[in-house]
Write a protein that holds these residues in place. Structure first.
Motif, mmCIF file in Angstrom:
data_model
loop_
_atom_site.group_PDB
_atom_site.id
_atom_site.type_symbol
_atom_site.label_atom_id
_atom_site.label_comp_id
_atom_site.label_asym_id
_atom_site.label_seq_id
_atom_site.Cartn_x
_atom_site.Cartn_y
_atom_site.Cartn_z
ATOM 1 N N LEU A 79 1.057 -1.377 -0.360
ATOM 2 C CA LEU A 79 -0.012 0.238 0.449
ATOM 3 C C LEU A 79 0.735 1.238 0.061
ATOM 4 O O LEU A 79 0.379 2.018 -1.065
ATOM 5 N N VAL A 134 -0.469 4.687 0.151
ATOM 6 C CA VAL A 134 -1.084 4.835 0.749
ATOM 7 C C VAL A 134 -1.326 4.331 1.803
ATOM 8 O O VAL A 134 -0.287 3.475 2.237
ATOM 9 N N ARG A 175 -5.130 7.205 4.902
ATOM 10 C CA ARG A 175 -5.361 7.419 3.841
ATOM 11 C C ARG A 175 -7.136 6.225 3.544
ATOM 12 O O ARG A 175 -7.979 7.218 3.028
ATOM 13 N N LEU A 176 -6.932 5.230 3.852
ATOM 14 C CA LEU A 176 -7.671 4.442 3.179
ATOM 15 C C LEU A 176 -9.099 4.732 4.268
ATOM 16 O O LEU A 176 -9.952 4.330 3.904
ATOM 17 N N ASP A 198 -10.094 8.691 -4.979
ATOM 18 C CA ASP A 198 -8.892 8.566 -4.749
ATOM 19 C C ASP A 198 -7.722 7.226 -5.442
ATOM 20 O O ASP A 198 -7.981 6.568 -5.419
ATOM 21 N N TYR A 243 -5.099 6.949 -5.743
ATOM 22 C CA TYR A 243 -3.803 6.527 -5.353
ATOM 23 C C TYR A 243 -3.785 4.778 -4.668
ATOM 24 O O TYR A 243 -3.335 3.690 -4.893
ATOM 25 N N VAL A 244 -5.299 4.930 -4.242
ATOM 26 C CA VAL A 244 -6.258 3.995 -3.606
ATOM 27 C C VAL A 244 -6.320 2.337 -4.973
ATOM 28 O O VAL A 244 -6.223 1.804 -4.726
#
Length: 338
Positions: free
Chosen positions: A194, A199, A203-204, A214, A216-217
């Motif tokens: 992650l 991440v 962020r999650l 998102d 990045y996710v």
């Protein structure tokens, strides 16, 4: 459980029949995809599969319960001490299935070890660490099932493929349930991977709380979906190692569960606030042709049972393959499927 299944399996003791019926009720209630696939197995093999699922579900429910962690740990340890004593219906069915199919008891010890990990491990720093948990919570399920499914080649050759399919099912669970698991304080995705995509847990949580897309996710999840698909491909050759009448069941389960990944991709990896589910119509499109194929294979299996040489009472009562090479082995933590 229907009398036909129990009769075909040679299960005559009233207490055992009730025990298997209790396990089937658990499977029917919680294991939607898995229960559907089980219906594609020869009728004599289904009770054993219900017993294996029932035990896994009992352990999973302990972990997901509301008791303090110390009491949950004690319950799991008590379950491990008593699981061969048959002091409750699901355990009686399990012990009988393990005896009939000669399943390695260590696989159940490894399973409970991973269940205990859930009580104190909230995240895994690397995929290697996660793999230890996945083996006990998922790969062993495939290995438990293998003697029931039977193989046309030496069982040892099929074991890596059975373990890989369990791993693929479990990783699919993790990707489908990432938002729900986050609410429980758990992350079943390798933290270092992650981090490589920018991440972390915060962020999650932000993406879960706000519902915003998102990028990045998304990239992190796309990477993990691709790896899981590769594991499905690695496991696929093992299906042809199974007895012909077991293949429709496993192939259908694999297609349905892999379909969850297709739904994740179709949703552009928005899984933090929605649960990817294969639509009922699509499930039926996969299951119905397999059911037709399974009907022919099951008729062949039954004919071979009737014409095969007599076996010992223990093996003949449930149609256990005479040898490894005979042509005749939850929720998020249960790779069996929901």
């Amino acid at each position: 459980m229907s009398n036909r299944e129990l009769d075909a399996a040679g299960i005559t003791d009233p207490d055992l029949r009730a025990a298997y019926a209790a396990s089937k009720a658990i499977n029917a209630s919680h294991g939607r995809t898995y229960f559907l696939a089980t219906r594609l197995l020869p009728i004599a093999d289904r009770p054993a599969v219900h017993a294996l699922y029932g035990f896994a579900r009992v352990a999973d429910d302990i972990v997901d319960g509301t008791l303090p962690k110390s009491e949950q740990t004690m319950e799991l340890l008590a379950l491990q001490r008593t699981m061969w004593d048959g002091d409750q219906p699901v355990l009686r069915a399990l012990a009988d299935t393990v005896r009939r199919y000669r399943i390695d008891r260590q696989l159940f010890t490894d399973f409970l070890s991973s269940m205990r990990m859930d009580l104190h491990v909230k995240q895994y720093e690397t995929y290697a660490e996660l793999a230890e948990y996945v083996y006990g919570s998922a790969s062993v399920i495939g290995l438990q099932m293998l003697p029931v499914l039977g193989t046309v080649s030496p069982r040892k050759e099929a074991e890596p493929y059975a373990a890989a399919l369990g791993e693929a099912f479990q990783l699919t669970n993790f990707l489908r349930d990432v938002g729900e698991d986050l609410d429980r304080g758990r992350v079943y995705l390798p933290m270092d991977e992650l981090a490589a995509f920018g991440v972390d847990r915060d962020r999650l949580r932000w993406a879960r709380r706000t519902g915003r897309h998102d990028p990045y996710v998304r990239r992190a999840l796309a990477h993990m979906v691709a790896r899981t698909l590769a594991i499905y491909r690695r496991a696929e050759p093992g299906i042809e190692m199974l007895r012909p009448w077991s293949r429709p069941c496993v192939s259908t389960a694999a297609r349905l569960y892999r379909g969850i990944l297709d739904e994740i991709v179709a949703a552009d990896y928005e899984v933090l606030n929605r649960r990817a589910v294969v639509p009922t119509g699509q499930r039926l499109m996969v299951a119905l042709p397999a059911a037709t194929k399974a009907a022919g294979q099951n008729a062949r299996a039954w004919a071979l049972r009737l014409t095969s040489r007599p076996r010992s009472p223990r093996s003949a009562s449930i149609g256990v393959p005479g040898s490894d090479s005979s042509a005749v082995k939850s929720h998020r933590r249960i790779s069996l499927g929901e």
